[in-house]
Enzyme design. Structure first.
Site, PDB file in Angstrom:
ATOM      1  NE  ARG A  89      -3.864  -0.172   2.187  1.00 45.56           N
ATOM      2  CZ  ARG A  89      -3.955  -1.327   2.826  1.00 45.56           C
ATOM      3  NH1 ARG A  89      -3.111  -1.619   3.807  1.00 45.56           N
ATOM      4  NH2 ARG A  89      -4.877  -2.213   2.512  1.00 45.56           N
ATOM      5  CE1 TYR A  90       0.253   4.591   3.780  1.00 42.31           C
ATOM      6  CE2 TYR A  90       0.245   2.367   4.670  1.00 42.31           C
ATOM      7  CZ  TYR A  90      -0.309   3.632   4.600  1.00 42.31           C
ATOM      8  OH  TYR A  90      -1.417   3.937   5.357  1.00 42.31           O
ATOM      9  NE  ARG A 133       4.306   2.307   6.242  1.00 44.09           N
ATOM     10  CZ  ARG A 133       4.367   3.514   5.692  1.00 44.09           C
ATOM     11  NH1 ARG A 133       5.365   3.838   4.891  1.00 44.09           N
ATOM     12  NH2 ARG A 133       3.416   4.396   5.921  1.00 44.09           N
ATOM     13  CB  CYS A 145      -6.665 -15.023  15.196  1.00 43.92           C
ATOM     14  SG  CYS A 145      -6.410 -13.794  13.904  1.00 43.92           S
ATOM     15  CB  CYS A 188     -11.188  -9.034  17.909  1.00 46.59           C
ATOM     16  SG  CYS A 188      -9.624  -9.346  18.762  1.00 46.59           S
ATOM     17  CB  CYS A 248     -11.552  -8.828  13.371  1.00 48.15           C
ATOM     18  SG  CYS A 248     -10.160  -9.136  12.252  1.00 48.15           S
ATOM     19  NE  ARG A 272      -5.798  -7.889   6.959  1.00 42.43           N
ATOM     20  CZ  ARG A 272      -4.714  -7.366   7.515  1.00 42.43           C
ATOM     21  NH1 ARG A 272      -4.313  -7.762   8.703  1.00 42.43           N
ATOM     22  NH2 ARG A 272      -4.008  -6.439   6.885  1.00 42.43           N
ATOM     23  CG  ASP A 317     -10.672  -0.385   9.760  1.00 39.06           C
ATOM     24  OD1 ASP A 317     -10.399   0.770   9.420  1.00 39.06           O
ATOM     25  OD2 ASP A 317      -9.835  -1.182  10.228  1.00 39.06           O
ATOM     26  CG  ASP A 323      -6.645   1.728   7.502  1.00 37.37           C
ATOM     27  OD1 ASP A 323      -6.014   2.021   6.472  1.00 37.37           O
ATOM     28  OD2 ASP A 323      -6.185   1.041   8.424  1.00 37.37           O
ATOM     29  CE  LYS A 333      -2.947   1.907  10.051  1.00 39.82           C
ATOM     30  NZ  LYS A 333      -2.562   0.997   8.947  1.00 39.82           N
TER      31      LYS A 333
END
Length: 348
Positions: free
Chosen positions: A92-93, A96, A105, A109, A112, A114, A274, A311, A318
């Protein structure tokens, strides 16, 4: 003590009434459920172990509210898919990338972003796919930082983690590996000396971003897990999601951020939630979030101040979301607001 992976498990463990279980079965059919033995014991020991308003319980135990998908919510709210040139990579950047070696996981959560992509037995990259993902990093010399996420990368064995970290260490242009994990707060005994040792390699700076949303999560076992990482020379930053009914007050955020700093974790990001499907009940308005963050400025040391971020949906990255403290009025004139809310003129 066993991990819990279903509504029936939650009911059998006394963490949910049969009636409440019936109300969330369709939710659990769509979105994964898991509690580690540590969290099972922690929740059972709280004064109201079945209280959906409990700030720990509400993070992990499914709610009927998740059955509602708001019109603005998305399956891929931050655009991972559109920014993925190779399986397991999100670029995305410029400097990085995200490396996602698995989609499982230790816990799931309820908020989440995702949640449509992760689940029990979540797909891990094959050896060939991981090699291709690492080759992408190797071939893109502009990549300076690799963020290992998922899923939860600390769910991998020390052997597999060591292989990833050492492969990145062998790339001269990669200076930093940053691993994002819920494990220290959700399964602290997994943070063993062997796992900690696997996270570092020569010529590579290792950072770990730990996900913690409430001061009550900083129990003695969690604090000990954090200490094992820091004492091994691994700097820690904290990621927190602003969650309605869990931490959306000055008192809750103050206690959390001070608790993190006391345990040598620098609060890094406070995420506005999000637009993930079925999470609108957790999401305060952006105006409410801005007011909370502005109110922290004079109450907390700079060490305790994360960056409040949004985001941008669609994969655009972000954006700092806090209200401006300094506003331009033109011709070199500005208005600067201090932590008490008083406005001052500034020229410069």
């Amino acid at each position: 003590m066993k991990a819990l992976h279903s509504v029936s498990d939650l009911v059998a463990a006394g963490l949910m009434t049969p009636e409440a279980g019936d109300a969330v079965r369709t939710v659990a059919d769509r979105y994964a459920v898991a509690l580690t033995p540590y969290l099972r014991e922690t929740l059972a020991g709280r004064t109201a172990p079945k209280d959906p308003q409990d700030p720990l319980y509400a993070q992990y135990v499914p709610s009927p509210a998740e059955a509602y998908t708001a019109p603005e919510e998305r399956e891929d709210p931050i655009g991972d898919v559109v920014r993925s040139p190779v399986k397991g990579i999100v670029h995305r950047y410029p400097d990085r990338v995200l490396l996602k070696p698995l989609h499982a996981c230790a816990v799931y959560c309820r908020f989440c972003f995702r949640r449509e992509m992760v689940g029990p037995g979540g797909e891990a990259l094959t050896a060939e796919e991981l090699d291709a993902a690492l080759a992408y990093v190797r071939d893109h010399e502009e990549v300076w930082e690799v963020v290992v996420t998922g899923g939860d990368p600390l769910l991998l064995s020390p052997r597999r983690l060591r292989g990833i970290v050492q492969a990145l260490s062998a790339m001269p242009h990669v200076g930093v590996v940053r691993l994002h994990s819920r494990i220290p707060a959700a399964d602290p005994d997994r943070v063993t000396p062997e796992l900690v040792e696997a996270l570092t390699a020569p010529d590579l700076a290792t950072w770990v971003a730990v996900h913690v949303n409430h001061a009550d999560e900083l129990t003695p076992p969690v604090r000990a897990a954090l200490a094992r990482l820091v004492d091994a020379g691994i700097p820690l930053v904290g990621q927190t999601v602003l969650l309605k009914g869990i931490n959306d007050s000055h008192a809750a955020l103050e206690a959390l951020f001070r608790g993190l700093v006391r345990n040598r974790v620098k609060p890094y990001y406070l995420h506005h939630p999000d637009l993930a499907a079925g999470t609108s009940h957790f999401r305060p308005s952006l105006a409410e979030g801005r007011a909370l963050v502005s109110g922290l400025r004079g109450r907390l040391s700079g060490l305790c101040q994360p960056t409040y971020v949004l985001d941008i949906p669609g994969g655009h990255g972000k954006a700092p979301a806090a209200a401006a403290w300094v506003e331009e009025e033109g011709e070199g004139r500005y208005r600067a607001t201090d932590f008490t809310g008083r406005v001052h003129d500034y020229r410069g």
